[in-house]
Design a protein around this motif. Sequence first.
Motif, PDB file in Angstrom:
ATOM      1  N   ARG A   1       0.819  -1.195   0.000  1.00 30.09           N
ATOM      2  CA  ARG A   1       0.000   0.000   0.000  1.00 30.09           C
ATOM      3  C   ARG A   1       0.867   1.265   0.000  1.00 30.09           C
ATOM      4  N   ALA A   2       2.021   1.210   0.672  1.00 28.61           N
ATOM      5  CA  ALA A   2       2.899   2.383   0.724  1.00 28.61           C
ATOM      6  C   ALA A   2       3.367   2.773  -0.675  1.00 28.61           C
ATOM      7  N   ALA A   3       3.637   1.788  -1.524  1.00 31.36           N
ATOM      8  CA  ALA A   3       4.059   2.086  -2.896  1.00 31.36           C
ATOM      9  C   ALA A   3       2.930   2.760  -3.668  1.00 31.36           C
ATOM     10  N   GLU A   4       1.692   2.353  -3.418  1.00 31.69           N
ATOM     11  CA  GLU A   4       0.546   2.997  -4.072  1.00 31.69           C
ATOM     12  C   GLU A   4       0.437   4.455  -3.635  1.00 31.69           C
ATOM     13  N   ILE A   5       0.630   4.688  -2.341  1.00 31.98           N
ATOM     14  CA  ILE A   5       0.566   6.057  -1.828  1.00 31.98           C
ATOM     15  C   ILE A   5       1.667   6.898  -2.452  1.00 31.98           C
ATOM     16  N   VAL A  23       2.227  35.172  -7.854  1.00 32.85           N
ATOM     17  CA  VAL A  23       3.112  34.056  -8.175  1.00 32.85           C
ATOM     18  C   VAL A  23       2.410  32.779  -7.749  1.00 32.85           C
ATOM     19  N   ARG A  24       2.369  31.808  -8.655  1.00 25.62           N
ATOM     20  CA  ARG A  24       1.770  30.499  -8.369  1.00 25.62           C
ATOM     21  C   ARG A  24       2.786  29.425  -8.723  1.00 25.62           C
ATOM     22  N   VAL A  25       2.865  28.405  -7.863  1.00 27.77           N
ATOM     23  CA  VAL A  25       3.800  27.312  -8.067  1.00 27.77           C
ATOM     24  C   VAL A  25       3.032  26.006  -8.035  1.00 27.77           C
ATOM     25  N   GLN A  26       3.279  25.162  -9.025  1.00 31.62           N
ATOM     26  CA  GLN A  26       2.684  23.834  -9.063  1.00 31.62           C
ATOM     27  C   GLN A  26       3.752  22.830  -8.663  1.00 31.62           C
ATOM     28  N   ALA A  27       3.355  21.886  -7.796  1.00 32.56           N
ATOM     29  CA  ALA A  27       4.282  20.847  -7.349  1.00 32.56           C
ATOM     30  C   ALA A  27       3.517  19.540  -7.216  1.00 32.56           C
ATOM     31  N   THR A  28       4.261  18.447  -7.167  1.00 35.82           N
ATOM     32  CA  THR A  28       3.626  17.157  -6.917  1.00 35.82           C
ATOM     33  C   THR A  28       3.452  16.998  -5.409  1.00 35.82           C
ATOM     34  N   GLY A  29       2.616  16.049  -5.027  1.00 42.61           N
ATOM     35  CA  GLY A  29       2.445  15.741  -3.616  1.00 42.61           C
ATOM     36  C   GLY A  29       3.711  15.176  -3.008  1.00 42.61           C
ATOM     37  N   ARG A  67       3.087  18.419   1.796  1.00 39.89           N
ATOM     38  CA  ARG A  67       3.298  17.711   3.070  1.00 39.89           C
ATOM     39  C   ARG A  67       1.975  17.387   3.738  1.00 39.89           C
ATOM     40  N   GLU A  68       1.006  18.291   3.645  1.00 33.47           N
ATOM     41  CA  GLU A  68      -0.316  18.042   4.220  1.00 33.47           C
ATOM     42  C   GLU A  68      -0.991  16.873   3.514  1.00 33.47           C
ATOM     43  N   LEU A  69      -0.888  16.825   2.201  1.00 32.73           N
ATOM     44  CA  LEU A  69      -1.436  15.699   1.443  1.00 32.73           C
ATOM     45  C   LEU A  69      -0.746  14.405   1.872  1.00 32.73           C
ATOM     46  N   HIS A  70       0.559  14.474   2.072  1.00 28.48           N
ATOM     47  CA  HIS A  70       1.345  13.330   2.533  1.00 28.48           C
ATOM     48  C   HIS A  70       0.819  12.841   3.885  1.00 28.48           C
ATOM     49  N   ARG A  71       0.592  13.789   4.820  1.00 28.52           N
ATOM     50  CA  ARG A  71       0.058  13.430   6.142  1.00 28.52           C
ATOM     51  C   ARG A  71      -1.315  12.767   6.023  1.00 28.52           C
ATOM     52  N   GLU A  72      -2.160  13.307   5.155  1.00 30.18           N
ATOM     53  CA  GLU A  72      -3.492  12.725   4.964  1.00 30.18           C
ATOM     54  C   GLU A  72      -3.398  11.291   4.455  1.00 30.18           C
ATOM     55  N   LYS A  73      -2.492  11.055   3.522  1.00 28.01           N
ATOM     56  CA  LYS A  73      -2.324   9.707   2.968  1.00 28.01           C
ATOM     57  C   LYS A  73      -1.817   8.739   4.040  1.00 28.01           C
ATOM     58  N   ILE A  74      -0.891   9.212   4.883  1.00 25.37           N
ATOM     59  CA  ILE A  74      -0.373   8.363   5.949  1.00 25.37           C
ATOM     60  C   ILE A  74      -1.475   8.034   6.946  1.00 25.37           C
ATOM     61  N   GLN A  75      -2.293   9.024   7.292  1.00 26.23           N
ATOM     62  CA  GLN A  75      -3.395   8.780   8.212  1.00 26.23           C
ATOM     63  C   GLN A  75      -4.374   7.771   7.626  1.00 26.23           C
ATOM     64  N   ALA A  76      -4.619   7.862   6.327  1.00 21.33           N
ATOM     65  CA  ALA A  76      -5.502   6.892   5.681  1.00 21.33           C
ATOM     66  C   ALA A  76      -4.883   5.496   5.738  1.00 21.33           C
TER      67      ALA A  76
END
Length: 96
Positions: A1-5, A23-29, A67-76
């Motif tokens: 599952r970690a690889a999927e995340i 100024v707007r910046v696009q980044a990956t999760g 990082r917030e998206l990362h935290r949400e995925k870890i909590q899930a």
Amino acid sequence: RAAEIRDELQAATVEGSAGGGMVRVQATGAGEVQGVDIDPETFAEGDRNFIEILVAQAVNDALEKGRELHREKIQALTGGLALPGMEKMMDQFFGR
């Protein structure tokens, strides 16, 4: 599952901004900056230092959203449990 995340975070896009959207910046999760958009009127100000500050702020905003998206995925992944060391382990897994 970690690889999927990891794959989900690498595919996800977050956007940070500064100066009311000047100024707007696009980044990956996963924390990789993909693009920077600077409103042309920002250049009319002619203040290089001001633009550099806005870019840094927008990058930091985008990375924090990632990082917030990362935290949400870890909590899930953990069912909402705060497991000691889990976030550090996941950071290492993602190469952070």
